[in-house]
Design a protein around this motif. Structure first.
Motif, PDB file in Angstrom:
ATOM      1  N   LEU A  48      16.909 -12.986 -70.475  1.00  0.00           N
ATOM      2  CA  LEU A  48      16.009 -12.390 -69.478  1.00  0.00           C
ATOM      3  C   LEU A  48      14.906 -13.351 -69.047  1.00  0.00           C
ATOM      4  CD1 LEU A  48      15.320  -9.866 -67.827  1.00  0.00           C
ATOM      5  CD2 LEU A  48      14.046  -8.983 -69.789  1.00  0.00           C
ATOM      6  N   PHE A  89      20.454  -5.669 -64.774  1.00  0.00           N
ATOM      7  CA  PHE A  89      21.102  -4.668 -65.625  1.00  0.00           C
ATOM      8  C   PHE A  89      21.593  -5.371 -66.881  1.00  0.00           C
ATOM      9  CE2 PHE A  89      21.405  -1.150 -62.560  1.00  0.00           C
ATOM     10  CZ  PHE A  89      21.137  -1.819 -61.377  1.00  0.00           C
ATOM     11  N   LEU A  90      21.073  -4.975 -68.034  1.00  0.00           N
ATOM     12  CA  LEU A  90      21.370  -5.688 -69.267  1.00  0.00           C
ATOM     13  C   LEU A  90      22.350  -4.905 -70.130  1.00  0.00           C
ATOM     14  CD1 LEU A  90      17.715  -6.785 -70.193  1.00  0.00           C
ATOM     15  CD2 LEU A  90      19.476  -8.201 -69.109  1.00  0.00           C
ATOM     16  N   PRO A  94      22.132  -9.975 -74.254  1.00  0.00           N
ATOM     17  CA  PRO A  94      21.637 -10.191 -72.896  1.00  0.00           C
ATOM     18  C   PRO A  94      20.123 -10.398 -72.804  1.00  0.00           C
ATOM     19  CG  PRO A  94      22.435  -7.934 -73.178  1.00  0.00           C
ATOM     20  CD  PRO A  94      22.846  -8.706 -74.387  1.00  0.00           C
ATOM     21  N   ILE A  95      19.356  -9.766 -73.685  1.00  0.00           N
ATOM     22  CA  ILE A  95      17.903  -9.863 -73.555  1.00  0.00           C
ATOM     23  C   ILE A  95      17.411 -11.286 -73.807  1.00  0.00           C
ATOM     24  CG2 ILE A  95      16.757  -9.365 -75.776  1.00  0.00           C
ATOM     25  CD1 ILE A  95      15.592  -6.847 -74.105  1.00  0.00           C
ATOM     26  N   LYS A 136       9.900  -6.910 -64.400  1.00  0.00           N
ATOM     27  CA  LYS A 136       9.607  -8.283 -64.800  1.00  0.00           C
ATOM     28  C   LYS A 136       8.862  -8.945 -63.642  1.00  0.00           C
ATOM     29  CE  LYS A 136      12.035 -12.329 -66.608  1.00  0.00           C
ATOM     30  NZ  LYS A 136      11.934 -13.520 -65.757  1.00  0.00           N
ATOM     31  N   SER A 172      13.393  -5.276 -61.199  1.00  0.00           N
ATOM     32  CA  SER A 172      13.591  -4.131 -62.084  1.00  0.00           C
ATOM     33  C   SER A 172      14.435  -4.579 -63.268  1.00  0.00           C
ATOM     34  CB  SER A 172      14.342  -3.010 -61.366  1.00  0.00           C
ATOM     35  OG  SER A 172      13.648  -2.588 -60.226  1.00  0.00           O
ATOM     36  N   VAL A 173      14.159  -4.027 -64.425  1.00  0.00           N
ATOM     37  CA  VAL A 173      14.979  -4.300 -65.607  1.00  0.00           C
ATOM     38  C   VAL A 173      15.496  -2.968 -66.144  1.00  0.00           C
ATOM     39  CG1 VAL A 173      15.035  -5.261 -67.938  1.00  0.00           C
ATOM     40  CG2 VAL A 173      13.614  -6.342 -66.171  1.00  0.00           C
ATOM     41  N   ILE A 174      16.812  -2.878 -66.327  1.00  0.00           N
ATOM     42  CA  ILE A 174      17.444  -1.658 -66.828  1.00  0.00           C
ATOM     43  C   ILE A 174      18.353  -2.032 -67.986  1.00  0.00           C
ATOM     44  CG2 ILE A 174      19.072   0.214 -66.279  1.00  0.00           C
ATOM     45  CD1 ILE A 174      18.151  -0.012 -63.358  1.00  0.00           C
ATOM     46  N   MET A 175      18.008  -1.560 -69.188  1.00  0.00           N
ATOM     47  CA  MET A 175      18.900  -1.760 -70.331  1.00  0.00           C
ATOM     48  C   MET A 175      19.197  -0.378 -70.895  1.00  0.00           C
ATOM     49  SD  MET A 175      18.468  -4.442 -73.439  1.00  0.00           S
ATOM     50  CE  MET A 175      19.918  -4.912 -74.409  1.00  0.00           C
ATOM     51  N   TYR A 176      20.290   0.179 -70.430  1.00  0.00           N
ATOM     52  CA  TYR A 176      20.655   1.545 -70.805  1.00  0.00           C
ATOM     53  C   TYR A 176      21.331   1.518 -72.171  1.00  0.00           C
ATOM     54  CZ  TYR A 176      20.558   5.996 -68.253  1.00  0.00           C
ATOM     55  OH  TYR A 176      20.227   7.240 -67.773  1.00  0.00           O
ATOM     56  N   MET A 201      26.315  -9.264 -68.931  1.00  0.00           N
ATOM     57  CA  MET A 201      27.190  -8.721 -69.982  1.00  0.00           C
ATOM     58  C   MET A 201      27.549  -9.856 -70.917  1.00  0.00           C
ATOM     59  SD  MET A 201      29.354  -5.646 -68.411  1.00  0.00           S
ATOM     60  CE  MET A 201      29.806  -5.951 -66.723  1.00  0.00           C
TER      61      MET A 201
END
Lengths: 422, 422
Positions: free
Chosen positions: A332, A342-343, A328-329, B111, B384-388, A324
């Motif tokens: 990575l 979690f981004l 954020p990317i 990733k 795993s990559v999660i960008m909601y 947070m």
């Protein structure tokens, strides 16, 4: 919540649960009884441990349909939508067999084949999570596994939780048996009159289940033995304290041994989160568990720089990582070790637990350094394919025979030379 | 060689080597001494087990260069060409990180990251195979592992075999240490003053090495524990008896416990191979080993139909499978379980052991039902990559919270709802 300055070489690693000698002996005894006495041993242990007297081990399709119908249609729709998201994400992981050919006529490749059969363990009681059924079954189904068997312990009346049965129906389980503990693992590994053996056993369980999985490993494959859940949150001054605190607590409510860590470059955020955690804790139904977890395994670290904060994340290799920060990317690429990343603000960890699609079965206890989330490839395996041409063989036979002789393996050299006669 | 009629449910599976209680205790003692005393424990065990007094554990670059120069240039060229073939095949296995995006602005993906560091165990004495160095090191290098460490026991003079050092140089090992046995595994897992710890340990070894790998598993990753080598040959009347026999013997010379099996639809071929095996056996330098292996674990099965023969192959799930039939590629689709599949007359198994490119580290003892050859992905892992997106979050927040509450996880629901304030 305790605030500390970040120092180098952070680790949350805890010793692996190996059980007591007594527990190990008990598990070995149970496995051996199931190998000897089959179904009758399963009935006996189920009577003893679950207090249930079963007429049939297998759950009937009537029982499954009744359970599925007892769930509200809104809830069933949510489970179905989650299942569809999980299926969609895991379908993207599917591999094809591949080959490479060359001018000599040689073909080399890898043949990808699904496992024939898989067993999924689902814990009983409060840990009977429908989401866990979806996360373990759907990747196997997606991989093309033909036979998926679920085992889970019944309650004293011989019943299973409706949510678990409904999820099993939605995910597409082929057979469900009312049996848990080490006896269920033994039945899956070696088979009984009713339960045919499988090739791989996955799914979480208590210490007896974990010890039994270790014991049968090699005869069948198993997934990783999971440790307590973990979250690390990497945040700068743009993060919102109440949201960070809520996410830390969502891990802490799982287990007294769960760990929740914030690493931040902002001393102000650190103070804010610490206060928010205390405030939100008092209002939680699972306050005692969460409070104990936060006290023993919850920490806030204040880092001098974002680089130091990211390096601490890599040292921890957390199961769940939330980033947070303002962008954020950008971070990575520097994150090497984490189960799921979690981004951004809207990627609160429960989004991944239930709904987004990636798997919630993740490497714990620092094993993200070398392990991956449960995925389709855990249910497929590869065979090398070698079709050497006459021309390639002729060009290389002498070299291959020379290499074999360098290693003192004359029969290998002669196997090659046996083809050179004509 | 014994000829039998094929019956259903064939299995060559043998019980896994778990060692004696004495061996297990010895291994636990050695590991604990290395964790406590570091380098000095390594020197002590090397003195005791290898009879060598070392001034330095690490092999100097001078030693490596001298060893590499002592190999004939023809042999060095063969090793280099093999290394290049292995590199080329394994490069084709490389995975990219991938992502999927949707109209709401959500990004999901995996990733892919190489492991930071890997240790390769190479046995000493007669089992010090240069080909094994190539097969274990090159996939790790190809995966992008930054630090590859090799350990291998020295002889009484503190020296290592020239072929092994030459292969290590060609494959690109970063550090080589003169240490073997359980003490080497402990040093790789936990580190000493001289040897920094690694994330994964691969490579074959004796029972002490195997037990030590089992013991440290979880703290670091390990590859499979290999059993004795196996070959199954599937042949029809077009196969040539002398070639089939030579290939069976190339496995048999490895080990008294190696197993060599022919499954054929031709009774005539069965007779011919049986005679040829006897004839070739008598002329082999390793005749005693090969004869014992063929007697105890060698069999020829005559099948009524090719379908039954193929099903027997799947039951066995052999490490190596050769298909010597008129049109071997027609059968490939029916073969579900085998480590490596060699198609046609010119794909004699040593072609794959040394030269073609696919890995020779393969699943043994029926584990090809669920395991794969050593490959690049064994040295990479996924996150795993999660960008909601805000939009996706808004659409799904209520569903996610409902799912969490179905499982009794209120703090999960509140973590989601904490974002709904604005």
């Amino acid at each position: 919540m305790k605030i500390e300055r970040l120092t180098k070489g952070l680790s949350l690693k805890r010793s692996v649960e190996n059980g007591t000698q007594e527990q190990r002996d008990a598990v070995i005894g149970i496995i051996s009884s199931v190998r000897k006495k089959g179904d009758s041993a399963l009935h006996e242990w189920t009577r003893k441990f679950d207090g249930a007297e079963l007429s049939e081990l297998q759950v009937s399709s009537l029982e499954i349909d009744e359970a599925a119908d007892s769930i509200s249609s809104e809830m069933a729709d949510v489970i179905k939508e989650a299942a569809e998201n999980i299926r969609s994400f895991h379908t993207k992981q599917l591999r094809n067999s591949w080959m490479t050919t060359d001018g000599t006529g040689t073909l080399l490749g890898q043949k990808v084949t699904p496992l024939d059969s898989v067993g999924v363990y689902v814990p009983g009681g409060k840990a009977a999570y429908p989401s866990s059924v979806l996360m373990n079954v759907i990747p196997a189904r997606t991989a093309g596994v033909k036979r998926i068997v679920m085992v889970t312990p019944p309650d004293r009346d011989g019943k299973l939780p409706a949510g678990v049965l409904a999820a099993a129906k939605i995910a597409g389980v082929d057979e469900i048996y009312k049996v848990g503990g080490a006896q269920a693992v033994a039945a899956l590994a070696y088979g009984t009159e009713t339960i045919s053996p499988v090739d791989k056993i996955v799914g979480p369980g208590n210490i007896y289940v974990a010890l039994a999985k270790r014991e049968v490993f090699g005869d069948v494959d198993i997934d990783m033995i999971a440790g307590p859940s973990e979250i690390a949150i990497l945040a700068d001054e743009t993060a919102i304290a109440s949201e960070v605190a809520a996410d830390l607590l969502s891990q802490a409510e799982h287990d007294e041994r769960a760990s929740s860590v914030l690493i931040t470059t902002s001393a102000e955020l650190a103070e804010g989160v610490s206060k928010e955690v205390e405030k939100q804790l008092s209002a939680l139904p699972k306050e005692p568990i969460a409070r104990s977890s936060i006290k023993d395994f919850g920490r806030i670290y204040v880092a001098e720089t974002m680089e130091a904060a990211v390096e601490a994340v890599n040292d921890i290799a957390p199961e769940h990582l939330e980033v947070m920060t303002e962008n954020p990317i950008e971070l990575l690429g520097q994150i090497r070790h984490a189960g799921a990343i979690f981004l951004g603000r809207y990627s609160s960890e429960p989004v991944g637990d239930y709904f987004a699609g990636p798997n919630h079965v993740l490497p714990t206890n620092g094993t993200a350094r070398f392990s991956s989330p449960l995925n389709v490839e855990d249910f497929q395996k590869k065979s090398s394919v070698i079709m050497y041409s006459k021309q390639a063989f002729g060009q290389n036979a002498a070299k291959i025979a020379a290499f074999a002789r360098l290693e003192g393996l004359e029969a290998h050299a002669r196997a090659i030379e046996s083809r050179l006669g004509e």
